[in-house]
Motif scaffolding. Structure first.
Motif, short mmCIF file in Angstrom:
data_model
loop_
_atom_site.label_atom_id
_atom_site.label_comp_id
_atom_site.label_asym_id
_atom_site.label_seq_id
_atom_site.Cartn_x
_atom_site.Cartn_y
_atom_site.Cartn_z
N ASP A 34 0.83 -1.21 0.00
CA ASP A 34 0.00 0.00 0.00
C ASP A 34 0.86 1.25 0.00
O ASP A 34 0.56 2.23 -0.70
N LEU A 35 1.93 1.24 0.78
CA LEU A 35 2.80 2.41 0.83
C LEU A 35 3.40 2.70 -0.54
O LEU A 35 3.44 3.86 -0.99
N CYS A 36 3.86 1.67 -1.22
CA CYS A 36 4.44 1.87 -2.56
C CYS A 36 3.40 2.41 -3.53
O CYS A 36 3.71 3.26 -4.38
N GLN A 37 2.16 1.97 -3.39
CA GLN A 37 1.10 2.47 -4.26
C GLN A 37 0.79 3.94 -3.96
O GLN A 37 0.41 4.70 -4.86
N ILE A 38 0.94 4.35 -2.72
CA ILE A 38 0.75 5.77 -2.38
C ILE A 38 1.83 6.61 -3.03
O ILE A 38 1.56 7.69 -3.59
N TYR A 39 3.08 6.13 -3.01
CA TYR A 39 4.16 6.87 -3.68
C TYR A 39 3.91 6.93 -5.19
O TYR A 39 4.13 7.98 -5.82
N LEU A 40 3.44 5.84 -5.76
CA LEU A 40 3.12 5.84 -7.19
C LEU A 40 2.01 6.85 -7.48
O LEU A 40 2.09 7.61 -8.46
N LYS A 41 0.99 6.88 -6.63
CA LYS A 41 -0.10 7.84 -6.82
C LYS A 41 0.42 9.27 -6.71
O LYS A 41 0.00 10.16 -7.47
N ALA A 42 1.36 9.51 -5.79
CA ALA A 42 1.92 10.85 -5.64
C ALA A 42 2.66 11.30 -6.89
O ALA A 42 2.75 12.49 -7.19
N ILE A 43 3.18 10.35 -7.65
CA ILE A 43 3.84 10.67 -8.92
C ILE A 43 2.81 11.02 -9.99
O ILE A 43 2.91 12.06 -10.64
N VAL A 44 1.83 10.17 -10.17
CA VAL A 44 0.94 10.30 -11.32
C VAL A 44 -0.24 11.23 -11.07
O VAL A 44 -0.83 11.75 -12.03
N ASP A 45 -0.60 11.46 -9.81
CA ASP A 45 -1.74 12.33 -9.49
C ASP A 45 -1.23 13.75 -9.28
O ASP A 45 -0.73 14.10 -8.21
N THR A 46 -1.39 14.58 -10.29
CA THR A 46 -0.86 15.95 -10.23
C THR A 46 -1.63 16.84 -9.25
O THR A 46 -1.20 17.97 -8.97
N GLU A 47 -2.74 16.33 -8.71
CA GLU A 47 -3.50 17.10 -7.72
C GLU A 47 -2.91 16.93 -6.31
O GLU A 47 -3.21 17.72 -5.42
N MET A 48 -2.10 15.90 -6.13
CA MET A 48 -1.53 15.67 -4.80
C MET A 48 -0.44 16.69 -4.52
O MET A 48 0.49 16.86 -5.31
N GLN A 49 -0.55 17.32 -3.36
CA GLN A 49 0.44 18.32 -2.94
C GLN A 49 0.35 18.49 -1.44
O GLN A 49 -0.74 18.42 -0.86
N GLY A 50 1.48 18.68 -0.78
CA GLY A 50 1.47 18.85 0.66
C GLY A 50 1.59 17.52 1.39
O GLY A 50 2.10 16.54 0.85
#
Length: 303
Positions: free
Chosen positions: A207-223
């Motif tokens: 799950d943690l690795c998938q969160i990092y992957l999401k942080a890369i591809v989801d340009t809305e993620m910030q902070g």
């Protein structure tokens, strides 16, 4: 052309798993290493040496994303003044060097993603459920995480999307937290630490690795985002589940707090205290945890 992700701490527990996930998703990987390592078709190694304030600049200049995972282990050694300094600088100094190279070369990134920790909220056990808006604590863990995140915020001043992943205990088969505690349980000598009431905010490595992957591809993620399961797992119930999975009921008395404090010194607060952490923000961003039951997760991790 495949996007490149540069990892600090890429050879550690999280870094190795994350590297595999990123390669599976079509990224090329660069890893900063203190030793000479042979490149592979998907991984390029670059040298760095924090003592000499040195990073091979091409590692930064060729990166599309940077994920900062490096940092000395929190519970590996007693917290002497020297050790505390090493824990802090191993987290903040790499970011400062990266910031300098980015600024000097007018280099931009698609995103900078830094590990952080739920230790930001302090080593204390309460009924509060900490959110990303909960103020940092004034203890060593809280101050360290705050300075860690402030260093990451420097990158944001360059106009680069910056994400901070506040992590709890990471569970994975034969690695990380479980590698440290399972031998005694496997041998039949598992015990609850202190009162056992301290919460253990946890997340499975996948799950943690998938969160990092999401942080890369989801340009809305910030902070900042908490990356833990929101449940009531405590040291006591995790210990009882581990013992059960190994086929017995805990028979030893709780290990008294004073013994743990004598053995570990100030570092004992990292195992004797723990808070509940909210994961609502990352869920609202669209992330779904695949591992959200502690017994099932431990069973999978031990099999």
């Amino acid at each position: 052309m495949a996007k490149n992700v540069l990892l600090t701490g890429g050879t550690g527990f999280i870094g190795k798993h994350l590297t595999d996930v990123l390669i599976e998703n079509g990224f090329t990987i660069s890893i900063l290493s203190r030793s000479n390592k042979k490149n592979t078709p998907s991984i390029t190694y670059y040298k760095w040496n924090l003592k000499d304030n040195f990073i091979e600049q091409d590692a930064i200049l060729n990166a599309d994303y940077i994920i900062h995972l490096a940092g000395e282990g929190i519970v590996e050694k007693r917290w002497t003044k020297k050790r505390k300094k090493a824990i802090l600088e191993s987290r903040t100094k790499p970011i400062e060097l990266i910031f300098s190279i980015l600024k000097e070369n007018n280099k931009t990134l698609d995103a900078f993603i830094s590990a952080s920790a739920v230790g930001l909220y302090g080593a204390i056990t309460t009924q509060e459920i900490c959110t990303e808006e909960t103020p940092p604590a004034n203890d060593f863990l809280g101050a360290t995480c705050q300075q860690w995140e402030h260093a990451a915020d420097q990158i944001a001043t360059l106009g680069i999307r910056t994400v901070k992943i506040r992590t709890g205990i990471v569970l994975g088969k034969d690695e990380g937290f479980l590698k440290k505690i399972t031998p005694s349980f496997k041998a039949g000598f598992g015990a609850i630490l202190g009162s056992g009431k301290q919460y253990l905010p946890w997340i499975h490595i996948e799950d943690l690795c998938q969160i990092y992957l999401k942080a890369i591809v989801d340009t809305e993620m910030q902070g900042a985002y908490n990356a833990t399961i929101t449940d009531n797992t405590t040291n006591a119930n995790l210990s009882r589940i581990l013992a059960h999975l190994y086929g017995y009921t805990i028979w030893l008395p709780n290990i008294p707090e004073f013994i743990i404090r004598l053995a570990l010194g100030e570092m004992s607060i990292a195992v004797l205290e723990g808070q509940r952490i909210s994961s609502e923000k990352i869920k609202k961003a669209g992330f779904e945890f695949q591992y959200n039951d502690i017994e099932a997760t431990l069973s999978t991790s031990l099999s």
